[in-house]
Design an enzyme around this catalytic site. Structure first.
Site, PDB file in Angstrom:
ATOM      1  N   VAL A  84     -56.315   7.172  -8.879  1.00 33.58           N
ATOM      2  CA  VAL A  84     -57.036   6.865  -7.770  1.00 33.58           C
ATOM      3  C   VAL A  84     -55.976   6.507  -6.576  1.00 33.58           C
ATOM      4  CG1 VAL A  84     -58.542   5.168  -6.520  1.00 33.58           C
ATOM      5  CG2 VAL A  84     -59.034   5.869  -8.829  1.00 33.58           C
ATOM      6  N   CYS A  85     -56.316   6.964  -5.565  1.00 37.18           N
ATOM      7  CA  CYS A  85     -55.145   6.675  -4.363  1.00 37.18           C
ATOM      8  C   CYS A  85     -55.696   5.756  -3.241  1.00 37.18           C
ATOM      9  CB  CYS A  85     -54.545   8.072  -3.767  1.00 37.18           C
ATOM     10  SG  CYS A  85     -53.599   7.928  -2.269  1.00 37.18           S
TER      11      CYS A  85
END
Lengths: 161, 617
Positions: A84-85
């Site tokens: 996840v960014c």
């Protein structure tokens, strides 16, 4: 140690809406933490139940944890390998996309619920400015119908249909 | 499981190839020649060697590390990919001396690198594992010794081969092993630090600092090594493409460690010197959970300039990463200026503050610590409101109008002064303030007496507002017993200054009142003289010059005897005022006035007589 127990307790006793707190972890000190995220209503991910693992660094409150979806995801802010960014999970200093202000970065004040809520809201409203998955960003911007279709497929897959 | 299959397949293949060769050649030596000549069998043999290396690696891992943790495996694989890519790049640079031996050396390098990484991870893991067994220590120590020995031996070997046979690929190995040796050094230092930390029962606060400096030192050595390697390689060979990435990473890491060390040092010094310890009251008034470790704060907590409270030890480790407030992200280093006055404000206000304009002093309450910077510290025991004209009367600073209105608001807002007299005083002052201001602007030199006295007909208009503006009785000051010795002494100094100003003001009032009496007498005398023209104009014309001339005559005699307050009056004032003042008692004038009015000739006679009397005296 105390901390991780606290978080687990907190999440199992009082989970935020849309998040199913998962069970323990494979490793000794709850450094890996598995959970299920429910796709937010009214979005293309509605109804999906997405397994994710949160990895806590040894200096946890000082460094941010990492989050990774263990299922297949197609989203502008999720790397193809599931990482996840989002800015809340980035320590100030290293800026992979070069656009985040330090005000929205990690600080020890952020809690696990806040991270999970951020991830859920990220599912609802992708930020196509920082394309962790460039294909998904492009599709989200240009061909929303196709994106929704892929998302629905993912939802169905996540439910085992 | 995959390894088992792989090794089984490779062993099967090798035995098949070797068996086939032996079956064909029947003798040992021709078989070896046959195997090394045919490419497929050579490939199989290489595969077998690789599998053997893998199995050996597994064995060593089993001996020294036991079961690898998931994170370790992940980390290892990630790093291995980079290392393999770089090795391939190195192959392209050294394609001239590409040989099985060369490949074997690179494999050995990779092999050793893997164990260095694993050791590093293991020692890092020490920090967060609660129980470290003796087995761990023994394994770690033997690993350190073995790795360091291998590195040293290979460095020496590389050095000798470079010296004896000139620069070759051995140069690269020499540098690589030197880098690995510094890595072992770092790991050993970390291991020692962790061991000391584990021995002591309570957490060792300075450990992170030592860790930082260890990293700084080894980072510096690494940077020097890489720069030297780069320079030598460019000089004698080609550009070492494969070393770019690790070199960049090392430099970045070193720069980060250096800035971290400097900034955290500064932040921690600030924390130790500037920021106050949180008092138990402060801790109790807020939620006393340290947001960093989520444990309760009882002692050892610091308050940042933004009023957020944390454990000192938690703050220290956070400042080693970032120099901001964890809660509000205020930059600790950039706000050094505001931090200082705030620390001062915690103590009672400093004495060198200028004597406060009395109007601003409207709160008879003890000094409050958190004052806005522009405000003069309020002080107990002063008049809530001073007569509005006082600021212009002496050496007192003239407060800006905004200050005066501020003080008004303040006096209304303050709970203590919200008693009956204050609002009244406020309204009167609000009413008179404009008048006095215009008055003061007309006569800038108020302190003594105006050089040109106001015309008599102005006085009646001016005097009443001044009377109204007199201060009401001040409310009694609050309890002084709660003040500390220092505060009392400071208050004494300020009180004295205020008292001096007040006495000065009272003297001015006295002068003014005396002058007013004089002017009133003069006025009444003028009314007496000017009241006549209303009835008979020609006679007043004659009487007025005569009065002036007689007063001029009488001046010498009267000035010393009868006009004490009017010493600073100029001649014009005296000339007119003496007409009245010359009449030694105002009572005599009042007594005479009604009787003198009907008959002018009688009046004139009396006046002449009166004017002559002082001269006679």
């Amino acid at each position: 140690m105390v901390l991780s127990c606290f978080i687990i307790l907190l999440l199992t006793l009082n989970p935020p809406e849309g998040i199913v707190a998962g069970e323990e972890s494979s490793s000794l000190f709850f450094l890996h933490y598995h959970g299920l995220l429910v796709g937010p209503e009214g979005t293309c991910f509605e109804g999906g139940v997405f397994p994710a693992v949160m990895t806590f660094p040894p200096d946890y409150p000082l460094s941010p944890p990492k989050m990774r979806f263990t299922c297949e995801m197609f989203h502008p802010n999720i790397y193809p390998d599931g990482r996840v960014c989002i800015s809340i999970l980035h320590a100030p200093g290293d800026d992979p996309m070069g656009y985040e202000s330090s005000a929205e970065r990690w600080s020890p004040v952020q809690s696990v619920e806040k991270i999970l809520l951020s991830v859920v809201s990220m599912l609802a409203e992708p930020n196509d400015e920082s394309g962790a998955n460039v294909d998904a960003s492009k599709m989200w911007r240009e061909d929303r119908a196709q994106f929704d279709k892929i998302a629905h497929q993912l939802v169905r897959k996540s439910l085992g249909l | 499981m995959r390894l088992l299959a792989l090794s089984a397949v490779s062993v099967a293949l090798t035995s098949a190839v070797v068996g086939h060769g032996f079956y064909q050649k029947q003798q040992f030596y021709p078989t070896v020649v046959y195997l090394t000549k045919s490419s497929p069998s050579l490939a199989v043999l290489y595969l077998q060697a690789f599998v053997c290396a893998l199995i050996l690696g597994k064995l060593i891992r089993k001996i020294f590390f036991g079961q690898l943790r998931a994170a370790e495996t992940e980390h290892l694989i990630e790093r291995l990919w980079y290392a393999v890519t770089e090795t391939c790049l190195a192959f392209t640079v050294f394609r001239d001396d590409f040989s099985p031996r060369f490949v074997a050396l690179f494999t050995l390098l990779l092999f050793l690198k893997c164990f260095h990484w694993l050791t590093e991870d293991r020692v890092d893991y020490m920090e967060r594992s609660p129980v470290i067994s003796w087995l761990f220590h023994i394994r770690a120590l033997t690993l350190f010794i073995l790795l360091a020995a291998a590195d040293l031996g290979l460095i020496v070997h590389a050095y000798h081969s470079v010296v004896s046979r000139g620069a070759s690929v051995q140069l690269v190995f020499g540098f690589e092993y030197a880098i690995l040796l510094t890595m072992v050094l770092t790991v050993v230092f970390k291991y020692i630090l962790h061991s000391i930390d584990l021995r002591s029962t309570n957490p060792w606060e300075n450990k992170a600092v030592f860790m930082l400096y260890t990293e700084l030192c080894t980072g510096f050595i690494k940077v020097i090594l890489y720069v030297a390697f780069m320079a030598i390689m460019i000089k004698i060979h080609t550009f070492p493409l494969f070393a770019i990435r690790p070199m960049y990473l090392t430099m970045r890491q070193f720069k980060k460690a250096a800035t971290d060390a400097i900034m955290s040092r500064r932040a921690i010094r600030n924390m130790n010197t500037l920021y106050p310890d949180a008092t138990p009251e402060e801790l109790q008034s807020t939620d006393n959970v340290c947001i960093i470790c989520r444990e309760e704060m009882t002692t050892g907590a610091k308050r940042l300039p933004c009023n957020h409270i944390f454990h000192t030890s938690c703050l220290r480790s956070w400042f080693q990463r970032q120099q901001t407030c964890p809660t509000c992200r205020m930059d600790i280093l950039r706000t050094q200026g505001p931090a200082q006055p705030r620390a001062d404000a915690a103590r009672p206000p400093a004495p060198p503050a200028p004597p406060p304009p009395p109007q601003a002093v409207a709160q008879p309450a003890p000094p409050q610590p958190n004052l806005p910077p522009g405000m003069v510290p309020p002080f107990p025991g002063l008049f809530p409101l001073w007569p509005p004209w006082v600021p212009q009367a002496g050496p007192m600073p003239i407060p800006p109008a905004a200050d005066a209105t501020n003080a008004q608001v303040n006096s209304f807002g303050a709970p203590v002064t919200g008693t009956a007299p204050t609002p009244q005083a406020g309204t009167t002052e609000a009413g008179t303030a404009p008048a006095t201001r215009s008055f003061s602007s007309g006569f800038p030199e108020f302190p003594g007496f105006p050089p040109h006295p106001p015309p008599p007909f102005l006085m009646p208009g001016l005097v009443p507002p001044q009377m109204l503006g007199l201060p009401p009785m001040p409310p009694p000051p609050d309890d002084l017993s709660g003040l500390s010795e220092e505060e009392l002494r400071e208050m004494e100094g300020q009180e004295r200054r205020h008292l001096q100003a007040r006495v000065e003001c009272l003297r001015n009032i006295q002068t003014l009142l005396d002058a007013a009496v004089v002017q009133m007498q003069q006025y009444s005398a003028l009314v007496v003289t000017l009241g006549m023209p209303g009835s008979s104009v020609p006679q007043s014309d004659t009487s007025h010059p005569s009065a002036a001339s007689t007063s001029a005559m009488a001046q010498d005699g009267t000035i010393t005897t009868s006009s004490k307050p009017a010493t600073s009056l100029n001649d014009d004032t005296e000339g007119t005022s003496e007409v009245g003042a010359g009449a030694t008692s105002p009572g005599a004038v009042g007594e005479d006035d009604p009787s003198s009015e009907p008959d002018t000739s009688e009046l004139r006679r009396r006046r002449l007589q009166r004017l002559q009397n002082p001269a006679i005296q």
